[in-house]
Write a protein that holds these residues in place. Structure first.
Motif, PDB file in Angstrom:
ATOM      1  N   MET A  77      38.366  42.162  66.187  1.00  0.00           N
ATOM      2  CA  MET A  77      39.104  40.998  65.736  1.00  0.00           C
ATOM      3  C   MET A  77      38.565  40.552  64.373  1.00  0.00           C
ATOM      4  N   TYR A  78      38.857  39.316  64.039  1.00  0.00           N
ATOM      5  CA  TYR A  78      38.437  38.797  62.745  1.00  0.00           C
ATOM      6  C   TYR A  78      38.261  37.289  62.813  1.00  0.00           C
ATOM      7  N   ARG A  79      37.594  36.779  61.800  1.00  0.00           N
ATOM      8  CA  ARG A  79      37.497  35.336  61.618  1.00  0.00           C
ATOM      9  C   ARG A  79      37.979  35.045  60.203  1.00  0.00           C
ATOM     10  N   THR A  80      38.294  33.789  59.936  1.00  0.00           N
ATOM     11  CA  THR A  80      38.750  33.448  58.598  1.00  0.00           C
ATOM     12  C   THR A  80      37.790  32.461  57.944  1.00  0.00           C
ATOM     13  N   GLU A  81      37.782  32.527  56.650  1.00  0.00           N
ATOM     14  CA  GLU A  81      36.983  31.611  55.831  1.00  0.00           C
ATOM     15  C   GLU A  81      37.911  31.135  54.718  1.00  0.00           C
ATOM     16  N   VAL A  82      38.011  29.821  54.539  1.00  0.00           N
ATOM     17  CA  VAL A  82      38.926  29.255  53.546  1.00  0.00           C
ATOM     18  C   VAL A  82      38.121  28.648  52.403  1.00  0.00           C
ATOM     19  N   LYS A  83      38.522  28.995  51.188  1.00  0.00           N
ATOM     20  CA  LYS A  83      37.894  28.422  49.996  1.00  0.00           C
ATOM     21  C   LYS A  83      38.961  27.682  49.204  1.00  0.00           C
ATOM     22  N   LEU A  84      38.603  26.514  48.696  1.00  0.00           N
ATOM     23  CA  LEU A  84      39.532  25.686  47.937  1.00  0.00           C
ATOM     24  C   LEU A  84      38.967  25.383  46.558  1.00  0.00           C
ATOM     25  N   LYS A  85      39.863  25.258  45.596  1.00  0.00           N
ATOM     26  CA  LYS A  85      39.442  24.900  44.242  1.00  0.00           C
ATOM     27  C   LYS A  85      40.607  24.213  43.541  1.00  0.00           C
ATOM     28  N   LYS A  86      40.372  22.995  43.090  1.00  0.00           N
ATOM     29  CA  LYS A  86      41.382  22.280  42.310  1.00  0.00           C
ATOM     30  C   LYS A  86      41.135  22.568  40.836  1.00  0.00           C
ATOM     31  N   ILE A  87      42.213  22.860  40.108  1.00  0.00           N
ATOM     32  CA  ILE A  87      42.098  23.148  38.690  1.00  0.00           C
ATOM     33  C   ILE A  87      43.342  22.612  37.984  1.00  0.00           C
ATOM     34  N   PRO A  88      43.198  22.090  36.768  1.00  0.00           N
ATOM     35  CA  PRO A  88      44.391  21.671  36.024  1.00  0.00           C
ATOM     36  C   PRO A  88      45.310  22.867  35.780  1.00  0.00           C
ATOM     37  N   MET A  89      46.590  22.660  35.943  1.00  0.00           N
ATOM     38  CA  MET A  89      47.567  23.737  35.783  1.00  0.00           C
ATOM     39  C   MET A  89      47.501  24.327  34.375  1.00  0.00           C
ATOM     40  N   ASP A  90      47.331  23.487  33.365  1.00  0.00           N
ATOM     41  CA  ASP A  90      47.262  23.990  31.986  1.00  0.00           C
ATOM     42  C   ASP A  90      46.072  24.934  31.800  1.00  0.00           C
ATOM     43  N   GLU A  91      44.960  24.625  32.457  1.00  0.00           N
ATOM     44  CA  GLU A  91      43.772  25.480  32.367  1.00  0.00           C
ATOM     45  C   GLU A  91      44.018  26.819  33.059  1.00  0.00           C
ATOM     46  N   LEU A  92      44.651  26.784  34.225  1.00  0.00           N
ATOM     47  CA  LEU A  92      44.953  28.029  34.937  1.00  0.00           C
ATOM     48  C   LEU A  92      45.881  28.902  34.096  1.00  0.00           C
ATOM     49  N   LYS A  93      46.896  28.283  33.485  1.00  0.00           N
ATOM     50  CA  LYS A  93      47.836  29.041  32.653  1.00  0.00           C
ATOM     51  C   LYS A  93      47.127  29.636  31.434  1.00  0.00           C
ATOM     52  N   LYS A  94      46.255  28.862  30.812  1.00  0.00           N
ATOM     53  CA  LYS A  94      45.556  29.322  29.604  1.00  0.00           C
ATOM     54  C   LYS A  94      44.592  30.474  29.913  1.00  0.00           C
ATOM     55  N   SER A 139      39.220  53.569  56.361  1.00  0.00           N
ATOM     56  CA  SER A 139      38.436  52.382  56.722  1.00  0.00           C
ATOM     57  C   SER A 139      39.012  51.091  56.138  1.00  0.00           C
ATOM     58  N   LEU A 140      38.862  50.035  56.930  1.00  0.00           N
ATOM     59  CA  LEU A 140      39.181  48.698  56.461  1.00  0.00           C
ATOM     60  C   LEU A 140      38.051  48.233  55.548  1.00  0.00           C
ATOM     61  N   PRO A 141      38.326  47.327  54.627  1.00  0.00           N
ATOM     62  CA  PRO A 141      37.218  46.721  53.889  1.00  0.00           C
ATOM     63  C   PRO A 141      36.533  45.711  54.811  1.00  0.00           C
ATOM     64  N   GLU A 142      35.395  45.164  54.402  1.00  0.00           N
ATOM     65  CA  GLU A 142      34.737  44.161  55.256  1.00  0.00           C
ATOM     66  C   GLU A 142      35.630  42.937  55.422  1.00  0.00           C
ATOM     67  N   PHE A 153      36.543  40.972  59.099  1.00  0.00           N
ATOM     68  CA  PHE A 153      36.633  41.793  60.308  1.00  0.00           C
ATOM     69  C   PHE A 153      35.275  41.932  60.989  1.00  0.00           C
ATOM     70  N   ASP A 154      35.294  41.955  62.322  1.00  0.00           N
ATOM     71  CA  ASP A 154      34.044  42.181  63.055  1.00  0.00           C
ATOM     72  C   ASP A 154      33.729  43.687  63.080  1.00  0.00           C
ATOM     73  N   GLU A 155      32.508  44.003  63.468  1.00  0.00           N
ATOM     74  CA  GLU A 155      32.034  45.391  63.450  1.00  0.00           C
ATOM     75  C   GLU A 155      32.894  46.313  64.323  1.00  0.00           C
ATOM     76  N   LYS A 156      33.274  45.826  65.486  1.00  0.00           N
ATOM     77  CA  LYS A 156      34.074  46.649  66.405  1.00  0.00           C
ATOM     78  C   LYS A 156      35.412  47.026  65.769  1.00  0.00           C
ATOM     79  N   THR A 157      36.061  46.059  65.132  1.00  0.00           N
ATOM     80  CA  THR A 157      37.337  46.324  64.464  1.00  0.00           C
ATOM     81  C   THR A 157      37.146  47.318  63.328  1.00  0.00           C
ATOM     82  N   LEU A 158      36.101  47.146  62.546  1.00  0.00           N
ATOM     83  CA  LEU A 158      35.830  48.070  61.440  1.00  0.00           C
ATOM     84  C   LEU A 158      35.600  49.499  61.951  1.00  0.00           C
TER      85      LEU A 158
END
Length: 195
Positions: free
Chosen positions: A1-18, A169-172, A68-73
């Motif tokens: 199986m697998y677990r999830t990890e969520v990362k968040l980052k707020k950035i000004p849209m103009d900066e992302l576009k640039k 193989s799956l990636p980690e 992914f967990d070791e068994k799934t990999l």
């Protein structure tokens, strides 16, 4: 199986576009994809991307790592198994992210969510038959389809590299990168999401 990890980052849209947008470069990659011109969520578009993005002040980037967990990999070790498992896992996570972002979008007037990769709402997109989108209330564009460097966004803003499967193989982990574009700040955005 697998677990999830969520990362968040707020950035000004103009900066992302640039710093992370190069439509010409990434449209070349899009043209090599089988979805180019065949789905409403993919280029070429009938609108100017810059016009679509111009009213948004910030973007809340969301990176979801599927670890992914070791068994799934160990067990998912052939081309067929990898293809089936990847398709099933990514579709489930993309649907979950989409529904969650659509829910948050409704709460914050003037916000617009992005999809995590190409749209898969319909099994066969109506664009192939030159018929308008059947789910315009749910269909969203992805960062990459609008010319954003998702690899750069992932590595430099979310602090992890994109990984890919091989034939044996799956990636980690796999990762999905998306976002919510807003006209005003959302206080406590991290508490809004249930992914």
């Amino acid at each position: 199986m697998y677990r999830t990890e969520v990362k968040l980052k707020k950035i000004p849209m103009d900066e992302l576009k640039k710093d992370y947008c190069d439509r010409e470069k990434f449209e070349k990659f899009c043209k090599e994809c089988r979805n180019y011109g065949t789905t409403w969520s993919c280029p070429p578009y009938s609108f100017a991307v810059e016009d679509y993005l111009k009213d948004y002040k910030d973007i809340y980037l969301i990176g979801v790592k599927i670890i992914f967990d070791e068994k799934t990999l160990e067990e998912i070790n052939t081309k067929e198994k990898i293809n089936d498992y990847t398709t099933e896992t990514l579709k489930y996570m993309k649907d979950k992210i989409m529904m969650e972002l659509l829910r948050v979008e409704k709460r914050y007037k003037g916000s617009k969510s992005l999809s995590a990769g190409g749209c898969k709402i319909c099994d066969d997109c109506s664009r192939k038959n030159n018929i308008q989108c059947q789910h315009p209330d749910m269909m969203r564009y992805s960062l990459e389809s609008m010319g954003f460097d998702v690899g750069g966004i992932s590595s430099r803003l979310l602090n992890y590299e994109l990984k890919w499967a091989t034939e044996t193989s799956l990636p980690e982990y796999f990762s999905l990168v998306t976002g919510l574009m807003t006209k005003t700040e959302i206080k406590g955005f991290e508490k809004e999401l249930n992914i």
